[in-house]
Design a protein around this motif. Sequence first.
Motif, PDB file in Angstrom:
ATOM      1  N   ASP A 179       0.811  -1.217   0.000  1.00 41.68           N
ATOM      2  CA  ASP A 179       0.000   0.000   0.000  1.00 41.68           C
ATOM      3  C   ASP A 179       0.846   1.269   0.000  1.00 41.68           C
ATOM      4  N   TYR A 180       2.173   1.149   0.002  1.00 48.79           N
ATOM      5  CA  TYR A 180       3.058   2.288  -0.220  1.00 48.79           C
ATOM      6  C   TYR A 180       4.292   1.775  -0.951  1.00 48.79           C
ATOM      7  N   ASN A 181       5.063   2.669  -1.558  1.00 50.36           N
ATOM      8  CA  ASN A 181       6.166   2.204  -2.400  1.00 50.36           C
ATOM      9  C   ASN A 181       7.496   2.938  -2.193  1.00 50.36           C
ATOM     10  N   VAL A 182       7.534   3.880  -1.263  1.00 51.18           N
ATOM     11  CA  VAL A 182       8.786   4.568  -0.929  1.00 51.18           C
ATOM     12  C   VAL A 182       8.857   4.745   0.582  1.00 51.18           C
ATOM     13  N   LEU A 183      10.026   4.466   1.143  1.00 54.96           N
ATOM     14  CA  LEU A 183      10.268   4.735   2.561  1.00 54.96           C
ATOM     15  C   LEU A 183      11.247   5.900   2.644  1.00 54.96           C
ATOM     16  N   LEU A 184      10.752   7.070   3.057  1.00 52.47           N
ATOM     17  CA  LEU A 184      11.626   8.222   3.236  1.00 52.47           C
ATOM     18  C   LEU A 184      12.302   8.063   4.593  1.00 52.47           C
ATOM     19  N   LYS A 204       6.314   6.595   5.400  1.00 57.11           N
ATOM     20  CA  LYS A 204       5.847   5.662   4.383  1.00 57.11           C
ATOM     21  C   LYS A 204       5.053   6.445   3.344  1.00 57.11           C
ATOM     22  N   ILE A 205       5.581   6.458   2.118  1.00 61.30           N
ATOM     23  CA  ILE A 205       5.084   7.358   1.082  1.00 61.30           C
ATOM     24  C   ILE A 205       4.458   6.578  -0.075  1.00 61.30           C
ATOM     25  N   ILE A 206       3.315   7.096  -0.575  1.00 62.94           N
ATOM     26  CA  ILE A 206       2.731   6.589  -1.822  1.00 62.94           C
ATOM     27  C   ILE A 206       3.144   7.549  -2.926  1.00 62.94           C
ATOM     28  N   LYS A 207       3.910   7.047  -3.881  1.00 62.62           N
ATOM     29  CA  LYS A 207       4.414   7.893  -4.966  1.00 62.62           C
ATOM     30  C   LYS A 207       3.842   7.419  -6.294  1.00 62.62           C
ATOM     31  N   GLU A 208       3.178   8.323  -6.998  1.00 58.91           N
ATOM     32  CA  GLU A 208       2.625   8.017  -8.323  1.00 58.91           C
ATOM     33  C   GLU A 208       3.027   9.124  -9.277  1.00 58.91           C
ATOM     34  N   GLU A 209       3.373   8.733 -10.512  1.00 60.11           N
ATOM     35  CA  GLU A 209       3.807   9.701 -11.508  1.00 60.11           C
ATOM     36  C   GLU A 209       2.695  10.698 -11.811  1.00 60.11           C
ATOM     37  N   GLY A 210       3.063  11.972 -11.822  1.00 57.25           N
ATOM     38  CA  GLY A 210       2.099  13.018 -12.142  1.00 57.25           C
ATOM     39  C   GLY A 210       1.240  13.457 -10.972  1.00 57.25           C
ATOM     40  N   GLU A 212       1.071  14.371  -6.520  1.00 58.84           N
ATOM     41  CA  GLU A 212       1.843  14.714  -5.330  1.00 58.84           C
ATOM     42  C   GLU A 212       2.008  13.472  -4.454  1.00 58.84           C
ATOM     43  N   ASP A 213       3.173  13.365  -3.817  1.00 63.31           N
ATOM     44  CA  ASP A 213       3.391  12.244  -2.902  1.00 63.31           C
ATOM     45  C   ASP A 213       2.392  12.304  -1.750  1.00 63.31           C
ATOM     46  N   VAL A 214       1.968  11.113  -1.308  1.00 67.37           N
ATOM     47  CA  VAL A 214       1.002  11.009  -0.212  1.00 67.37           C
ATOM     48  C   VAL A 214       1.676  10.327   0.971  1.00 67.37           C
ATOM     49  N   LEU A 215       1.596  10.948   2.146  1.00 67.91           N
ATOM     50  CA  LEU A 215       2.134  10.358   3.368  1.00 67.91           C
ATOM     51  C   LEU A 215       1.101   9.402   3.953  1.00 67.91           C
ATOM     52  N   LEU A 216       1.438   8.118   3.991  1.00 70.90           N
ATOM     53  CA  LEU A 216       0.525   7.110   4.523  1.00 70.90           C
ATOM     54  C   LEU A 216       0.699   6.938   6.027  1.00 70.90           C
ATOM     55  N   ALA A 217       1.949   6.885   6.494  1.00 66.42           N
ATOM     56  CA  ALA A 217       2.192   6.632   7.913  1.00 66.42           C
ATOM     57  C   ALA A 217       3.618   7.038   8.271  1.00 66.42           C
ATOM     58  N   LYS A 218       3.861   7.163   9.571  1.00 66.36           N
ATOM     59  CA  LYS A 218       5.205   7.419  10.083  1.00 66.36           C
ATOM     60  C   LYS A 218       5.658   6.228  10.929  1.00 66.36           C
ATOM     61  N   GLU A 219       6.964   6.069  11.010  1.00 61.11           N
ATOM     62  CA  GLU A 219       7.533   4.912  11.703  1.00 61.11           C
ATOM     63  C   GLU A 219       8.763   5.346  12.485  1.00 61.11           C
TER      64      GLU A 219
END
Length: 300
Positions: A179-184, A204-210, A212-219
């Motif tokens: 459900d997310y694809n980048v860990l900042l 925990k970031i959801i990144k999709e082309e075109g 804005e990045d969406v912050l799903l959760a913090k860890e």
Amino acid sequence: MKTSYLTLITFITVLFATAQDKKQQDQTAIKDMCGCYEVTFNFTETFNYSNDSLYKPSATKVDKALEWAQLVTDEEDKIQIQHLLQVGNPAEPMIIKHWRQDWLFENQDLYTFDVNNKWVYEHKAKNDVAGQWTQKVYQVDDSPRYEGSSTWVHVDGKSYWENTTPAPLARREYTTRSDYNVLLRGNRQEITDYGWLHDQDNHKIIKEEGKEDVLLAKEKGYNTYVKVDDSRCKAAANWWKENTAKWELVRAKWDNVYARNKDLTLEEKVDNKVLYKHLFNDEVTEKEQIDPIIESFVKK
């Protein structure tokens, strides 16, 4: 005029000596992460921002391990540390090649993780990395993971390095979460009286082309490395001596790939196997075997 010239020379000399002393402090701090450690890995999801009422956060994870951090390269501007896990029966332990960290001084060539097994190449200006060390973190098969450039800080009796950089999902997550694809990753390496600390504040970031990045959760991650006598990691140290030639060949091939200085995208699998399963094969030991395996994972 002569006095002014001598004053300038003295100032430059003092400045150079101070910079050299600072660099030696940096080198000492980095190499203080070598040795045998009892490691405790602590991760917990702290906040979530999902609109899904059924959202289920990752379970809090606490693991312990014995880890050997082997100094591989010790040069003026380059320090390499290979981590090895020592698990199972202490009398006959199993050794697992773990992550590797390279430290490069005033490095200008960075590969920053993007998404979907892609790393974007960037050449930084010399002034942008003056006095900094790049920490490059690699997977168990020496493929890229994440990297960032920052300055080591030595103040009030503390020595630490901090950086925030995007990374693939952590190994503990990528087999269970989609459900997310980048860990900042907010990383802090700090030398302590007991060994060292890897303190993390991750997004925990959801990144999709075109979009804005969406912050799903913090860890929160809090991994402590408590120094113990090196003799406890003797099996891991011996394993490295026996296998060092093979992994030197693997690193050399990857160095060749990175030296192309262009964006890098890797295949997830080749012949239905991930890269580490190819390279961990005990029968794969020669350059003529290793090079084509790695190259087969590099997308053209």
